[in-house]
Design an enzyme around this catalytic site. Structure first.
Site, PDB file in Angstrom:
ATOM      1  CB  SER A 135      -0.880  -0.032   1.256  1.00  0.00           C
ATOM      2  OG  SER A 135      -1.681   1.119   1.344  1.00  0.00           O
ATOM      3  CE  LYS A 161      -4.778  -0.005   0.320  1.00  0.00           C
ATOM      4  NZ  LYS A 161      -5.462  -0.833   1.332  1.00  0.00           N
ATOM      5  CG  LEU A 162      -1.302   3.901  -6.744  1.00  0.00           C
ATOM      6  CD1 LEU A 162      -1.442   4.788  -7.991  1.00  0.00           C
ATOM      7  CD2 LEU A 162       0.141   3.926  -6.233  1.00  0.00           C
ATOM      8  CE  LYS A 163      -4.080   3.590   2.365  1.00  0.00           C
ATOM      9  NZ  LYS A 163      -5.355   3.067   2.898  1.00  0.00           N
ATOM     10  CG  ASP A 189      -7.864   2.224   0.688  1.00  0.00           C
ATOM     11  OD1 ASP A 189      -9.019   2.696   0.781  1.00  0.00           O
ATOM     12  OD2 ASP A 189      -7.294   1.636   1.633  1.00  0.00           O
ATOM     13  CG  ASN A 191      -8.310   4.893   3.721  1.00  0.00           C
ATOM     14  OD1 ASN A 191      -7.243   4.937   3.102  1.00  0.00           O
ATOM     15  ND2 ASN A 191      -8.646   3.864   4.478  1.00  0.00           N
ATOM     16  CD  GLU A 214      -8.944  -0.938   0.631  1.00  0.00           C
ATOM     17  OE1 GLU A 214      -7.983  -1.101  -0.165  1.00  0.00           O
ATOM     18  OE2 GLU A 214      -8.839  -1.112   1.851  1.00  0.00           O
ATOM     19  CG  ASP A 239     -10.728  -1.167   4.898  1.00  0.00           C
ATOM     20  OD1 ASP A 239     -11.039  -1.762   5.946  1.00  0.00           O
ATOM     21  OD2 ASP A 239      -9.652  -0.529   4.800  1.00  0.00           O
ATOM     22  CE  LYS A 263      -7.544  -2.657   6.572  1.00  0.00           C
ATOM     23  NZ  LYS A 263      -7.699  -1.201   6.706  1.00  0.00           N
ATOM     24  N   GLY A 291      -4.440  -4.727   5.963  1.00  0.00           N
ATOM     25  CA  GLY A 291      -3.455  -4.513   7.021  1.00  0.00           C
ATOM     26  C   GLY A 291      -3.672  -3.176   7.688  1.00  0.00           C
TER      27      GLY A 291
HETATM   28  O1  OSB Z   1      -7.290   1.498   4.589  1.00  0.00           O
HETATM   29  O2  OSB Z   1      -6.254  -0.287   4.245  1.00  0.00           O
HETATM   30  C1  OSB Z   1      -6.339   0.786   4.836  1.00  0.00           C
HETATM   31  C2  OSB Z   1      -3.190   1.399   6.894  1.00  0.00           C
HETATM   32  C3  OSB Z   1      -3.733   1.898   8.059  1.00  0.00           C
HETATM   33  C4  OSB Z   1      -5.093   2.063   8.152  1.00  0.00           C
HETATM   34  C5  OSB Z   1      -5.907   1.731   7.069  1.00  0.00           C
HETATM   35  C6  OSB Z   1      -5.371   1.207   5.903  1.00  0.00           C
HETATM   36  C7  OSB Z   1      -3.978   1.073   5.802  1.00  0.00           C
HETATM   37  C8  OSB Z   1      -3.301   0.618   4.588  1.00  0.00           C
HETATM   38  C9  OSB Z   1      -1.944  -0.024   4.743  1.00  0.00           C
HETATM   39  O3  OSB Z   1      -3.728   0.775   3.477  1.00  0.00           O
HETATM   40  C10 OSB Z   1      -2.059  -1.484   4.975  1.00  0.00           C
HETATM   41  C11 OSB Z   1      -0.759  -2.107   5.440  1.00  0.00           C
HETATM   42  O4  OSB Z   1       0.192  -2.118   4.674  1.00  0.00           O
HETATM   43  O5  OSB Z   1      -0.702  -2.603   6.580  1.00  0.00           O
HETATM   44 MG    MG Z   2      -8.521   0.468   3.207  1.00  0.00          MG
END
Ligand code: OSB
Ligand code: MG
Length: 369
Positions: A135, A161-163, A189, A191, A214, A239, A263, A291
């Site tokens: 990520s 995976k790109l935020k 992702d 969020n 995501e 998620d 998760k 994760g």
């Molecule tokens: O949205 O998946 C998520 C990390 C912290 C909180 C939320 C997320 C994430 C990640 C990184 O995307 C996941 C990882 O590499 O552990």
């Molecule tokens: Mg996520």
């Protein structure tokens, strides 16, 4: 088993690079480990959330109170403590899945050690190694992002995976596609950073052949995610909105979720996580293991889960070095794009005592002497 003692250790483990998402920037993993002592064996776990309720409603200081005042008294009152008995005993306490998961996982670790059984065996794992994705946080510039992605691909990561967030979506995705090609397994992702009014904008991502987008919209709004899915071709993956196997079944039935991020902490632990996996597999919906930037204590059990047959996509289960210069356990290492599933009893790892001491910022006995 009988609960004898529960200790909480606050840890602060520096990240190798700041991790920026649509909800904030993290520079270190600040959380707590739980150490559960029973008359038969000891167990360890890691609380998955952060000091602030930005990813989810739970947070470190709140979870400590919930454990001390509401969860541990109920666990201690059980005539026989087993992992199976725990969730029913905690069910009257509403929500707090991540706090419950921390307790259940430490108890499960202890119970499996008492039976000499690895978690992967208990859960029904069919692989001894799992493919690793990574990520990648939001960066200040596209060239900086491309350098970071290039480094991960050189290390062997199998999926990127790109935020994303408004203002950082189409341009970085296009740049990564142009530089690394259409064959790269790529996903994004958000969020929860977008609204349904952004549907036409998010449709611009359709041309890039992403594996999934995501949690684009607000948490728990399954209806809005279903409406968005009608307007975009990229598969919607949930998620934050999935807190249980039942949520997952509803989301799939509504076509709000064509891919599932599992998760374990978010759904209250590994028993429920396996049910989520089973629901997704029964519907033929692809799943992968998410994760939370866990240390080795949280990473180890995630790898056991990720070895189940329904996890058909690489997860966010990256190597220790992606997060930390030094992990609190023996580091998890990337080999051929894969991580090895722990094969020792319980979660299969222990904190390294000397390293743990250095990262520990406080300790509290929550139960027992
Ligand atoms: O949205 O998946 C998520 C990390 C912290 C909180 C939320 C997320 C994430 C990640 C990184 O995307 C996941 C990882 O590499 O552990
Ligand atoms: Mg996520």
């Amino acid at each position: 088993m009988k609960l004898e003692r529960v200790e909480l250790l606050h840890v602060a483990v520096p990240l190798v690079t700041p991790f920026r998402t649509s909800f904030g920037v993290m520079t270190s993993k600040d959380t707590f480990l739980l150490h559960v002592v029973t008359d038969e064996a000891e167990g360890w776990s890691e609380f998955a959330a952060d000091p602030e309720p930005l990813y989810c409603s739970e947070f470190v200081a709140g979870a400590e109170i919930v454990l001390r005042d509401f969860l541990l008294p109920r666990a201690a009152a059980l005539p026989r403590l087993t992992t199976a008995a725990l969730a029913p005993a905690l069910a009257k306490i509403k929500g707090h899945e991540l706090a419950k998961a921390a307790l259940e996982t430490a108890v499960l670790d202890a119970e499996l050690r008492a039976h000499d059984m690895p978690l992967a065996t208990f859960l029904g794992a069919v692989r001894d190694r799992v493919p690793a994705g990574v990520s990648v946080g939001i960066r200040d510039s596209v060239p900086a992002l491309l350098d970071e992605v290039e480094g991960y691909l050189a290390e062997g990561y199998l999926r990127i995976k790109l935020k994303i967030e408004p203002g950082w979506d189409v341009e970085p995705v296009r740049a990564v596609r142009e530089r690394f090609g259409d064959g790269l397994p790529l996903q994004v992702d958000a969020n929860t950073a977008y609204n349904l009014a952004d549907a036409e904008h998010l449709r611009m991502l359709d041309e890039f052949g992403l594996l999934l987008i995501e949690e684009p919209l607000e948490e728990n709004n399954l209806h809005a995610h279903a409406l968005l899915q009608q307007r975009i071709a990229t598969p919607v993956c949930l998620d934050e909105s999935l807190h249980s196997a039942r949520d997952t079944a509803s989301a799939i039935a509504m076509d709000a979720c064509r891919v599932v991020n599992v998760k374990p902490a978010r759904v209250g632990g590994y028993l429920e996580a396996r049910r989520v996996h089973d629901v997704a597999a029964a519907h033929g919906v692809p799943a992968w293991c998410g994760g939370m930037l866990e240390t080795g204590i949280g990473r180890a059990p995630n790898l056991a889960l990720a070895a189940l047959p329904g996890f058909t996509l690489p997860g966010d289960t990256s190597a220790s070095s992606r997060y930390f210069a030094e992990d609190v356990t023996e580091p998890f290492v990337l080999r051929d794009g894969h991580l090895t599933v722990p094969a020792s009893p319980g979660i299969g790892v222990r904190p390294l005592p000397e390293t743990l001491r250095r990262f520990t910022t406080g300790r509290r006995v929550l139960f027992g002497g």
